[in-house]
Structure formats: C-alpha cells, structure tokens
Scaffold this active site. Sequence first.
Site, PDB file in Angstrom:
ATOM      1  N   GLY A  48       0.815  -1.217   0.000  1.00 30.27           N
ATOM      2  CA  GLY A  48       0.000   0.000   0.000  1.00 30.27           C
ATOM      3  C   GLY A  48       0.844   1.260   0.000  1.00 30.27           C
ATOM      4  N   CYS A  49       1.874   1.277   0.807  1.00 29.74           N
ATOM      5  CA  CYS A  49       2.727   2.469   0.896  1.00 29.74           C
ATOM      6  C   CYS A  49       3.527   2.672  -0.383  1.00 29.74           C
ATOM      7  CB  CYS A  49       3.632   2.377   2.121  1.00 29.74           C
ATOM      8  SG  CYS A  49       2.696   2.385   3.671  1.00 29.74           S
TER       9      CYS A  49
END
Length: 157
Positions: A48-49
């Site tokens: 996600g990051c």
Amino acid sequence: MSVNGRLEVGDVAPAFTLPDSHGRPVSLADYAGRKVIVYFYPAAMTPGCTKEACDFQDNLTELNGQGIDVIGISPDKQAKLAKFVERDELTFPLLSDPDKEVLTAWGAFGEKKLYGKLVQGVIRSTFLVNEDGTLGAALYNVRATGHVAKLRRDLSL
C-alpha cells in the site's frame, strides 16, 4: 486542533525537522512561501505504501508545476527509506520519524482499526500546507490506491 487530537483546515501546521533518506535534515520551514503536501504512511516498501509513494511520484511533475512540493513521513529508519527511494526511484523527500513525535503532533499516530481490532499505529494521513503555513486540507484514514487523483479532484489541483 480538534478534541480528538487531529488537525483541521486553518490550523497552523506543526513545525518539524527530520532526517531524509540520506540523513540530511529537512524542515517544514524550508518550504515557507510554497505549498507542500505532507503525507504520513505506515511503512516503506509495503504494498500500500509503495502504491501511494509511486502515485505521488507519477504526479510530481504536475504538482510541482502548480507550485506544490511533496514530503512523505513514516516511522521507518533512514536506511530503509534509502532503499525505498532507490528501489522505486522516488525524487521527493521521505523523512524518518522513528520516535513518532511528528506523527503524533500531526494526529497521524494513535488508535486505529486494523482488521476489525483497535490498535496503536500510523494513521495514513495527508495534509496540504499553504504558503502561509496554515492547513488547506487535513485528511485522515486515506486510501493508498487512487489517493492522489482523489486529492487533486477534491482540492482542484
């Protein structure tokens, strides 16, 4: 600042100086007179990051062209950030806040739901700091995927 410790539009952005992925100090004051997006994310090199950072990178030329800089902040150590920057060819500063002091001051660390459980952790958050140091946007619990497009749409960037 609201009762729950979160910043709101119009608040003065809390000052900070943190090391970047190369160990150089970066301060919010370095961006005085410019708009800057400050975003907080849980952990470098996670799926996600990575999506979020690459999304900002992919839109960086257009954001910079509108006079907006980007800074990412996480509790990761400088060495991990350096690997992240190199691996994903990120050209904006990623700052290290392992003590979570800046994360806390911005309301980006605290109680959050993770898989239905309450835990303490980084609250994925994004802020637009105006030229005068006040907040033009304060967004908490943002989604990593499609975040920059939503931010640009909502703020007319």
